[in-house]
Design a protein around this motif. Structure first.
Motif: not given
Lengths: 451, 221
Positions: A150, A177-182, A184-185, A201, A208, B153-155
């Protein structure tokens, strides 16, 4: 008629004087960022702010209107603070810097950094994770690979510093650039070589079973900290509320320390983050040291982080002398009867503090049990497994850094006395070489103790 | 130049309703395409929508911001509505992406629609316009459209929205960081090109404007 008019004016004036002043207190917090909990979700759910809000003097008739807003990152909190929809914000170091700098770039608005929430002195909390089946084991393996993060977060700052330290130039790896949820996926689906992220995260992915840490933020040696900012105009109007907020932060920390298991159990309900993951942060020997004091080293770290942002992108200047204030936290400690200077001078280094901490098993029915050595822990795990018992998690400590780790993700080296656990495989390899031992993963280590 | 302005005026007044319809349609298409691009990029349909009290929030900003310059800067970023995808795999849900509507940006998009609508009508009623004009308008609209993207988005801890939007659609980190400080310039150049596109006269050999015949042509529609 005149008499009625006089009576009306008198009654009106009296009503105005007697009417309660409504004080709006709006707080922005992050329920998906563990290090903010002592100024966010815990204060909210335990109603600790209400406990400490002033009720005498000019606040005698005050009516408090407290609202909490949950955000996924610090950026929106800053925007909401600028619009005066929030008075207080809780966030990590990089967003904190952006907050201070953005406000200082305005003509008329300012925030103050009034307290910390917690820290890890070496920078643990941020980490680089690879898919669990990946053959990458160290940051050096990331040359020529794609790494997502992120951008603008604390994890991004850590990644840049880590790559600089490892002498990996920006052209030697692909930065996404990547959000935590994406992110993690993508790690779970092995769509990206590595993903760097902030707390919790990395541990969430490890718990998991989708990811494995290859680099911990502690290797950068730059402290990772979170804190509380408040609008200056609000603090000038209601300084006692600022002090009350810091007192609530302090008590939230004490509440967690008092009984970490109770705390993580409740925090799981409040945030949806698994308690076994929260335990790695909030337990004795966990990643996070809960401490609202503002240490000189923290201000230095914030200035260092600001420099990283300045080098990478346009960010306004930040005068930390103007921005950081210890007034509120000092007064809060004084009124609580605590020794501010003593706590400010104390810095917990996990490598020293955790050296003699016991290993732990979290049994799904019986809860936590402690073991003096890794051998005892592994033996107990084998025994539990033989009965078909379900174990939620196991915890060991990294020999190098003292960080608490999930037992299943650590690397083990068999020694004449027992075992040593390591976060990173290269560390385990070099230790094994030094004692002519062998490196084992969790399952292999368990097998060596099966009779 | 004056002839060109006169022409624009005549066309705008004679086609007010069509122009308004065009602007509305353009706004819908702009945000529709934005939403579809996010759905395609992230492979998930939106599952939440939030509305914000824009007027109330603006009132608070006005009351609590001493500097007018700061006030305007903050108001221009105020959200009206947000539509996005909430990922419930983590915690109690985390917004994976969102498209939001900011009145200031919607007005910007409407302005692009207005200029493009005028171009369209000038072509329709006033023969073929110069290729230079078309190119100016096209490039201008693209630049302004680019800087009007409102994705989140969250970032986005510290990055302005339009660069975040481009990054979300796959723009590299280095490029987006390079672009970040020049956002206002990109937008300004875009508007300049849009304006130039309108003011460049029609192709050579057809320089004498006949407003009377144009009026008749419009009335005959």
């Amino acid at each position: 008629m005149f008499r009625y008019a006089i009576s009306f004016v008198f009654v009106s004036c009296f009503s105005i004087c007697a009417s309660a002043e409504s004080i709006r207190i709006a707080i922005g917090h992050q329920s998906m960022c563990t290090d903010t909990y002592t100024a966010g979700i815990v204060v909210k759910e335990l109603k600790l702010l209400e406990k400490y809000l002033p009720t005498s003097g000019k606040y005698e008739n005050a009516e408090y209107d407290i609202s909490w807003s949950d955000y996924s990152s610090g950026g929106p909190i800053t925007n909401q603070m600028m619009a005066n929809k929030l008075n207080f914000g809780v966030m990590g170091d990089y967003p904190l810097i952006v907050n201070g700098a953005k406000f200082q770039a305005t003509d008329s608005l300012r925030t103050k950094y009034i307290a910390g929430t917690g820290y890890n002195v070496k920078g643990s909390g941020n980490a680089i994770v690879v898919p669990v089946e990946s053959d990458l084991y160290s940051i050096d393996d990331l040359k020529g690979k794609d790494v997502s993060v992120p951008v603008g977060s604390a994890a991004w700052g850590m990644l840049l510093k880590a790559m600089q330290d490892a002498k990996i130039g920006s052209k030697q790896y692909g930065l996404k650039n990547q959000s935590p949820a994406v992110g993690a996926a993508n790690i779970a689906a092995a769509k990206i070589d590595a993903h760097a992220d902030f707390c919790p995260w990395s541990e969430l992915m490890e718990f998991r079973g989708t990811g494995r840490k290859i680099y911990d933020g502690s290797e950068t040696g730059v402290p990772y900290l979170h804190g509380v900012v408040a609008r200056q105009d609000f603090l000038e109007k209601y300084p006692e509320v600022g002090v009350a907020f810091v007192k609530a932060v302090y008590e939230a920390g004490e509440w967690i320390r008092e009984d970490p298991i109770r705390a993580v159990d409740l925090m799981e309900k409040w945030t949806g983050v698994e308690k076994e993951v929260l335990y790695i942060y909030f337990s004795k020997g966990g990643h996070l040291t809960l401490d609202p004091t503002i240490k000189t080293a923290w201000v230095d770290a914030l200035e260092f982080n600001h420099g990283v942002l300045v080098n990478e992108k346009a960010i306004p200047p930040l005068d930390t002398n103007e921005w950081v204030t210890e007034d509120y936290v000092k007064l809060a400690y004084k009124e609580l009867g605590e020794d501010y200077d003593k706590e400010k001078a104390t810095i917990i280094d996990p490598a020293i503090a955790n050296a003699k901490n016991p290993m732990e098993i979290w049994h799904s029915r019986d809860g936590l049990s402690s073991y003096a050595s890794i051998s005892e822990l592994l033996t107990a795990i084998n025994e539990f497994k033989a009965t078909g018992a379900k174990l939620n998690a196991t915890y060991v400590y990294d020999k190098e850094t003292g960080l608490k780790l999930f037992g299943k993700t650590a690397f083990y080296v068999k020694t004449p006395e027992g075992f040593e656990a390591f976060l990173r495989k290269p560390d385990a390899d070099s230790y094994a070489e030094s004692i002519s031992g062998t490196v084992l993963d969790f399952e292999a280590a368990l097998k060596t103790l099966k009779s | 130049m004056l002839d060109q302005l006169q022409l624009i005026k005549v066309i705008a007044f004679k086609n007010t309703r069509s122009l308004l319809l065009f602007i509305c349609a353009f706004i819908c298409v702009y945000y529709g395409v934005s939403l579809v691009s996010l759905v395609v990029r992230f492979g998930a349909f939106p599952n939440y929508i939030n509305f914000y009290d824009w007027l109330g929030n603006t009132k608070v900003i006005v009351q609590s911001t001493p500097s007018i310059q700061d006030m305007l800067m903050i108001i221009k970023d105020e959200w009206l509505m947000e539509v996005g995808y909430m990922n419930y795999d983590f915690g109690h849900g985390i917004s994976e992406w969102s498209l939001f509507f900011v009145p200031f940006k919607v007005i910007t998009v409407a302005l692009i629609g207005l200029v493009l609508g005028l171009h369209f009508m000038m072509n329709r009623y006033h023969q073929m316009r110069s290729k230079k004009a078309a190119a100016c308008s096209g490039i201008g609209a693209s630049l302004v459209g680019l800087t009007s993207i409102t994705f989140s988005w969250v970032v986005c801890c510290s990055t302005p929205t339009w660069v975040v939007g481009l990054a979300m659609l796959g723009l590299g980190v280095t490029t987006s960081l390079w672009l970040e400080p020049i956002g206002a310039w990109v937008s300004g150049v875009g508007f300049l090109l849009l304006t130039l596109g309108l003011l460049i006269p029609k192709q050579r050999g057809d320089t004498n404007l006949n407003f009377h015949s144009l009026d008749k042509k419009i009335e005959g529609q």
